[in-house]
Design an enzyme around this catalytic site. Structure first.
Site, PDB file in Angstrom:
ATOM      1  N   GLY A  33       0.817  -1.197   0.000  1.00 35.42           N
ATOM      2  CA  GLY A  33       0.000   0.000   0.000  1.00 35.42           C
ATOM      3  C   GLY A  33       0.856   1.255   0.000  1.00 35.42           C
ATOM      4  O   GLY A  33       2.022   1.242   0.399  1.00 35.42           O
ATOM      5  N   CYS A  34       0.266   2.360  -0.454  1.00 35.50           N
ATOM      6  CA  CYS A  34       1.014   3.615  -0.562  1.00 35.50           C
ATOM      7  C   CYS A  34       1.470   4.117   0.802  1.00 35.50           C
ATOM      8  O   CYS A  34       2.666   4.373   1.026  1.00 35.50           O
ATOM      9  CB  CYS A  34       0.185   4.660  -1.287  1.00 35.50           C
ATOM     10  SG  CYS A  34      -1.476   4.929  -0.611  1.00 35.50           S
ATOM     11  N   TYR A  35       0.535   4.266   1.726  1.00 31.04           N
ATOM     12  CA  TYR A  35       0.914   4.697   3.066  1.00 31.04           C
ATOM     13  C   TYR A  35       1.858   3.689   3.720  1.00 31.04           C
ATOM     14  O   TYR A  35       2.819   4.077   4.398  1.00 31.04           O
ATOM     15  CB  TYR A  35      -0.334   4.837   3.944  1.00 31.04           C
ATOM     16  CG  TYR A  35      -0.970   6.197   3.968  1.00 31.04           C
ATOM     17  CD1 TYR A  35      -0.233   7.354   4.211  1.00 31.04           C
ATOM     18  CD2 TYR A  35      -2.344   6.334   3.779  1.00 31.04           C
ATOM     19  CE1 TYR A  35      -0.836   8.591   4.264  1.00 31.04           C
ATOM     20  CE2 TYR A  35      -2.964   7.578   3.838  1.00 31.04           C
ATOM     21  CZ  TYR A  35      -2.206   8.704   4.076  1.00 31.04           C
ATOM     22  OH  TYR A  35      -2.804   9.948   4.147  1.00 31.04           O
TER      23      TYR A  35
ATOM     24  N   THR B  66       4.029   1.797   2.408  1.00 31.92           N
ATOM     25  CA  THR B  66       5.383   1.964   1.877  1.00 31.92           C
ATOM     26  C   THR B  66       6.108   3.091   2.606  1.00 31.92           C
ATOM     27  O   THR B  66       7.237   2.917   3.080  1.00 31.92           O
ATOM     28  CB  THR B  66       5.317   2.257   0.364  1.00 31.92           C
ATOM     29  OG1 THR B  66       4.783   1.111  -0.314  1.00 31.92           O
ATOM     30  CG2 THR B  66       6.693   2.569  -0.200  1.00 31.92           C
TER      31      THR B  66
END
Length: 319
Positions: A132-134, A136
């Protein structure tokens, strides 16, 4: 030889970024793009990076498997991947699958594709779960100080509304977000669970949505078990990431506006309390790129034996 690749869920923001990256990739040939909403329409009419005659199709799991692509990217909402995975495994088990949802990030049979931290876990898997972006940004912020922590890290996150996808909601409504900061899922967020699992320690995370479209920032509070100086903190982060082309350690706290359209993560700030026991770190990344599409291409490059950064432009805006 080139590899054929298809995208399921190609209409979304991440799907559009994937198409742009694949269009410029020397070893990937886009063979299909699946979208119910855009079925029958020319891809080039929606994405100028692609100039061929390819059209969107509305494909069932069985039809995706029957395409026989070397690589399939699933850019679907959470809890939608399983039928496609099952169909591909039944009909074309050698297909490389990259899933961008959270569906397999907790499945040990899948490689969790955050190369900068877990490159040594790679065992040539054909099943890759994209982080996931967050998650990461959170993990990259914490990892260099992980062995010194005296308490769970506390992370305050703010993302642009593209992170809420294209399905209409309060969190991607520009009118409701104007002059606003919208908190949500303040405990138990999926990325909180994801970062905690892969770091092997509890992480506390409080996400918010802001009026900008793309890019996120995470400010992380870290209590350490013994005093540490700012120079020592910087040394740890630079030692961890100096060899990583997609992680840039900067002195000042990075700005989210400067990371939009870029493929790197920036980590900086590194404020240390007077007693040396509290460290604050800031990380920014583009949630559609290193938070999704760029990281998927990075993982695909590794899986097919190419240089990890093939077709990922460095240190600048997307062409």
């Amino acid at each position: 030889m080139g590899k054929s690749i298809g995208i399921v869920g190609a209409r979304g923001h991440t799907g559009s970024e994937l198409i742009r990256l694949i269009a410029g990739h020397p070893a990937l040939e886009l063979s299909f793009v699946s979208s119910r909403e855009l079925a029958g329409e020319l891809l080039r009419a929606h994405n100028p990076a692609w100039q061929g005659e390819l059209r969107y199709e509305s494909l069932s799991p069985g039809e995706v498997a029957a395409k026989g692509a070397d690589i399939v990217i699933l850019a679907l909402p959470n809890q939608k991947a399983e039928p496609f995975v099952a169909a591909i495994e039944a009909r074309a088990p050698d297909t490389l699958i990259v899933d961008l949802s959270a569906d397999y990030r907790f499945d040990d049979r899948w490689y969790y594709g955050l190369p900068e931290l877990y490159r040594n876990r790679w065992r040539g898997e054909k099943r890759i779960s994209n982080p996931g972006c967050y998650a990461t940004a959170i993990q990259l912020s914490i990892a260099p100080l992980k062995d010194l922590l005296a308490a769970p890290p506390v992370c305050f996150g703010v993302s642009g509304y593209s992170g809420a996808g294209t399905t209409p909601s309060d969190r991607n409504d520009p009118d409701k977000l104007r002059d606003n900061l919208m908190p949500y899922a303040l405990t138990g967020h999926m990325h909180e669970k994801e970062a905690s699992r892969h770091l092997g320690l509890p992480v506390e995370f409080m996400p918010h949505v802001a009026p900008h479209f793309r890019g996120l920032t995470v400010t992380t509070n870290l209590y350490v078990s013994k005093p540490i100086s700012r120079d020592q903190v910087l040394l740890r982060y630079r030692s961890a990431y100096d060899a990583e082309s997609l992680v840039q350690v900067v002195d000042e706290a990075p700005w989210v506006s400067r990371i939009a359209h870029r493929h790197e993560v920036e980590i900086g700030g590194f404020a240390v309390s007077a007693d040396g026991r509290r460290v604050v770190v800031v990380a920014t990344l583009d949630n559609l790129l290193k938070g999704a599409a760029s990281q998927a291409i990075q993982n695909i490059n590794r899986a097919i034996g190419l240089d990890e950064y093939t077709a990922i432009p460095m240190a600048g805006p997307v062409a």
